[in-house]
Design a protein around this motif. Structure first.
Motif, PDB file in Angstrom:
ATOM      1  N   LYS A   2       0.801  -1.230   0.000  1.00 46.27           N
ATOM      2  CA  LYS A   2       0.000   0.000   0.000  1.00 46.27           C
ATOM      3  C   LYS A   2       0.833   1.278   0.000  1.00 46.27           C
ATOM      4  O   LYS A   2       0.527   2.231  -0.725  1.00 46.27           O
ATOM      5  CB  LYS A   2      -0.951  -0.003   1.204  1.00 46.27           C
ATOM      6  CG  LYS A   2      -2.042  -1.062   1.113  1.00 46.27           C
ATOM      7  CD  LYS A   2      -2.939  -1.045   2.344  1.00 46.27           C
ATOM      8  CE  LYS A   2      -4.049  -2.098   2.233  1.00 46.27           C
ATOM      9  NZ  LYS A   2      -4.900  -2.125   3.439  1.00 46.27           N
ATOM     10  N   SER A   3       1.875   1.327   0.802  1.00 53.00           N
ATOM     11  CA  SER A   3       2.663   2.556   0.940  1.00 53.00           C
ATOM     12  C   SER A   3       3.310   2.960  -0.379  1.00 53.00           C
ATOM     13  O   SER A   3       3.127   4.084  -0.854  1.00 53.00           O
ATOM     14  CB  SER A   3       3.729   2.376   2.019  1.00 53.00           C
ATOM     15  OG  SER A   3       4.556   3.521   2.081  1.00 53.00           O
ATOM     16  N   ALA A   4       4.058   2.051  -0.981  1.00 51.16           N
ATOM     17  CA  ALA A   4       4.767   2.381  -2.229  1.00 51.16           C
ATOM     18  C   ALA A   4       3.796   2.700  -3.357  1.00 51.16           C
ATOM     19  O   ALA A   4       3.987   3.669  -4.104  1.00 51.16           O
ATOM     20  CB  ALA A   4       5.686   1.229  -2.626  1.00 51.16           C
ATOM     21  N   LEU A   5       2.739   1.908  -3.486  1.00 48.98           N
ATOM     22  CA  LEU A   5       1.783   2.113  -4.575  1.00 48.98           C
ATOM     23  C   LEU A   5       1.035   3.437  -4.439  1.00 48.98           C
ATOM     24  O   LEU A   5       0.671   4.049  -5.453  1.00 48.98           O
ATOM     25  CB  LEU A   5       0.766   0.961  -4.627  1.00 48.98           C
ATOM     26  CG  LEU A   5       1.291  -0.402  -5.066  1.00 48.98           C
ATOM     27  CD1 LEU A   5       0.192  -1.453  -4.936  1.00 48.98           C
ATOM     28  CD2 LEU A   5       1.820  -0.372  -6.495  1.00 48.98           C
ATOM     29  N   SER A   6       0.822   3.885  -3.215  1.00 48.85           N
ATOM     30  CA  SER A   6       0.099   5.149  -3.016  1.00 48.85           C
ATOM     31  C   SER A   6       0.999   6.362  -3.228  1.00 48.85           C
ATOM     32  O   SER A   6       0.520   7.453  -3.551  1.00 48.85           O
ATOM     33  CB  SER A   6      -0.505   5.202  -1.611  1.00 48.85           C
ATOM     34  OG  SER A   6       0.502   5.225  -0.618  1.00 48.85           O
TER      35      SER A   6
END
Length: 401
Positions: A69-73
Motif C-alpha cells: 500500500k505505501s509504495a503504490l500510493s
C-alpha cells in the motif's frame, strides 16, 4: 566508494537508480546482461504493458497484503504515465485498463536510460557479481568480474526466477539467505498449464483456438477459510495445454493437485437454451446448436472427452441436458502442471516482506541493505501491475538510499 550500488538493471533497478541520482547520490548500477531492461523489451509482445489505469492493492499477491500500500500510493500509475508523456511516447489502452506503447517497448527502456544518464547514474553491464560482504552498517563491499567496489547502500533488484533465458538467477534469494532473511517458497506465476497425456493428445488439434471463458479455483485464506477466485478473459488452447490471459491470471492462485474449473460459455445459461431449443427445434442435432456458441472442433473434443454422442435434441432427457450444460459451464481439465519458469512471466513467493520496511524497502535487520521489485514476495496480476510494483518499489527505495 559509491553512495549506492544497485544489482540489476531491470525495471525496479533503473527506477531506483534514477531517483537516487536525482537526489545527488553517486550511483552505480550493475547487471550481468549485455543490455539493460531485457525483460522490459520483450514484455507485452514487444509493446510493454507498462502500467494499468486501475491499480489497487487487491491486484497483488503477498502474504502481508498491506505491504504494497505505501509504495503504490506514493508512486502511482499516473506518475509513471506522466513520465511516459514527458518523453512523448505514444500509448494506448487495451482491455481492463492495460496500457501499451503504440510503437515499441524499447522506448520505455530508452526513456529510463535517458533519465538515468541525466541523473548521473553509471551503468556497468556484463558485470557479474561474484560476492559481497557487509563491513558495517551502511558499508558494503561488492566483488565483481569487472572489479571491486564499496558502497553505503546496497540495493538488490535482480528479480526472480522467471524466464531463465533472459538471465534470471536466484541471486536475490542467496543474498537474503546470507543475512538469514526468510524466503517464501517460490513457484512460477502468470504461466500456461500443461494437460495430462491422454487429454493433451485429445486437445492438441485445438492449438491456436481462442475464445472468452471464466476460470475458477478455490483457495484457503489465512484463517483457513475457503474462497473462490475467478477471472474472465480469453482462453487459448496450445500444443502443450491451456494458456491465454484467463489461464495466466488463475495460475497465480491454482495449486498443484487442486481442481480448476472453466466456464466456456460464461455469457449464457446453456441448460435453458438447450431446453428451449428442444421444444422449438427438436430435430436439431446437439452439435449444430452448440456450434452456434463455440468453434466446432472444441465442441467435438469436449463431447468426445465426456463420451457424449451428438443426437437430435429430442432424444435427450432433462438430466442429460443438464449434464451437457455442466460440461461446458464447469469443465475441469486434467491439469498436469505448469510450463514452469521457462515461460512464466513472474515468480510467486520471494523474500518475506515482514523483514522489509514497506516505506523504504530497507531490510529491518541490516542497515543499508534494500530489496525491490520481483525479488520480494509481491506478485501482481497480469495487465501491467508487476511493472507498476517495480516502478513504485524502486521509487520508494530511491528516495532514501
Amino acid at each position: 566508494m559509491w553512495d549506492v550500488i544497485i544489482i540489476g538493471a531491470g525495471a525496479s533497478g533503473l527506477m531506483c537508480a534514477i531517483e537516487a541520482g536525482k537526489r545527488g547520490r553517486k550511483v552505480l548500477l550493475l547487471d550481468h546482461a549485455k543490455r539493460a531492461g531485457q525483460k522490459i523489451i520483450m514484455s507485452g509482445g514487444g509493446r510493454c504493458n507498462f502500467t494499468n489505469l486501475y491499480v489497487e492493492p487487491g491486484n497483488f499477491l503477498c502474504d502481508n497484503p498491506h505491504f504494497v500500500k505505501s509504495a503504490l500510493s506514493r508512486y502511482t500509475q499516473w506518475d509513471f504515465i506522466a513520465l511516459v508523456d514527458k518523453h512523448k511516447i505514444s500509448w494506448h489502452e487495451r482491455d481492463h485498463g492495460q496500457l501499451f506503447c503504440d510503437d515499441s517497448a524499447k522506448q520505455i527502456v530508452q526513456m529510463l536510460l535517458d533519465e538515468a544518464q541525466q541523473a548521473g547514474v553509471k551503468i556497468q553491464l556484463q558485470c557479474e557479481m561474484l560476492s559481497h560482504s557487509q563491513i558495517a552498517d551502511n558499508h558494503f563491499s561488492v566483488q565483481s568480474k569487472q572489479g571491486n567496489y564499496q558502497c553505503h547502500s546496497l540495493v538488490v533488484a535482480s528479480g526472480g526466477l522467471s524466464l531463465p533465458k533472459m538471465g534470471a538467477t536466484p541471486l536475490a534469494y542467496k543474498i537474503a539467505e546470507q543475512y538469514l532473511l526468510p524466503v517464501k517458497a517460490t513457484r512460477a506465476g502468470l504461466v500456461p498449464f500443461t494437460l495430462q497425456p491422454a487429454q493433451k493428445e485429445l486437445f492438441t488439434p485445438l492449438s491456436g483456438i481462442s475464445f472468452p471463458a471464466t476460470a475458477s479455483c478455490e483457495i484457503k485464506d489465512k484463517r483457513n477459510k475457503i474462497k473462490k477466485v475467478s477471472f474472465s478473459e480469453a482462453l487459448l488452447f496450445t500444443h502443450r495445454g491451456l494458456s491465454g490471459p484467463v489461464i495466466l491470471q488463475i495460475s497465480n492462485y491454482w495449486q498443484a493437485g487442486e481442481k480448476l474449473t472453466l466456464d466456456l460459455l460464461p455469457q449464457i445459461d446453456l441448460f435453458t437454451e438447450l431446453c428451449n431449443a428442444q421444444q422449438d427445434h427438436s430435430d436439431q442435432a446437439l452439435k449444430t446448436l452448440l456450434s452456434q456458441k463455440l468453434p466446432k472442433r472444441v465442441i467435438e473434443c469436449l463431447l468426445t472427452s465426456a463420451d457424449i454422442e451428438s443426437l437430435p435434441l429430442k432424444q435427450y432427457n432433462e438430466k442429460q441436458l443438464q449434464q451437457i450444460a455442466d460440461l461446458f459451464h464447469c469443465w475441469s481439465p486434467q491439469i498436469n502442471g505448469t510450463e514452469g519458469y521457462r515461460t512464466a512471466e513472474v515468480t510467486l513467493g520471494g523474500i518475506d516482506t515482514d523483514t522489509i520496511s514497506s516505506k523504504t524497502m530497507q531490510c529491518k535487520s541490516v542497515v543499508g541493505l534494500y530489496f525491490i521489485g520481483e525479488a520480494l514476495d509481491v506478485t501482481g496480476w497480469l495487465g501491467g501491475f508487476n511493472f507498476q510494483w517495480a516502478w513504485a518499489s524502486g521509487w520508494a527505495a530511491g528516495q532514501v538510499v
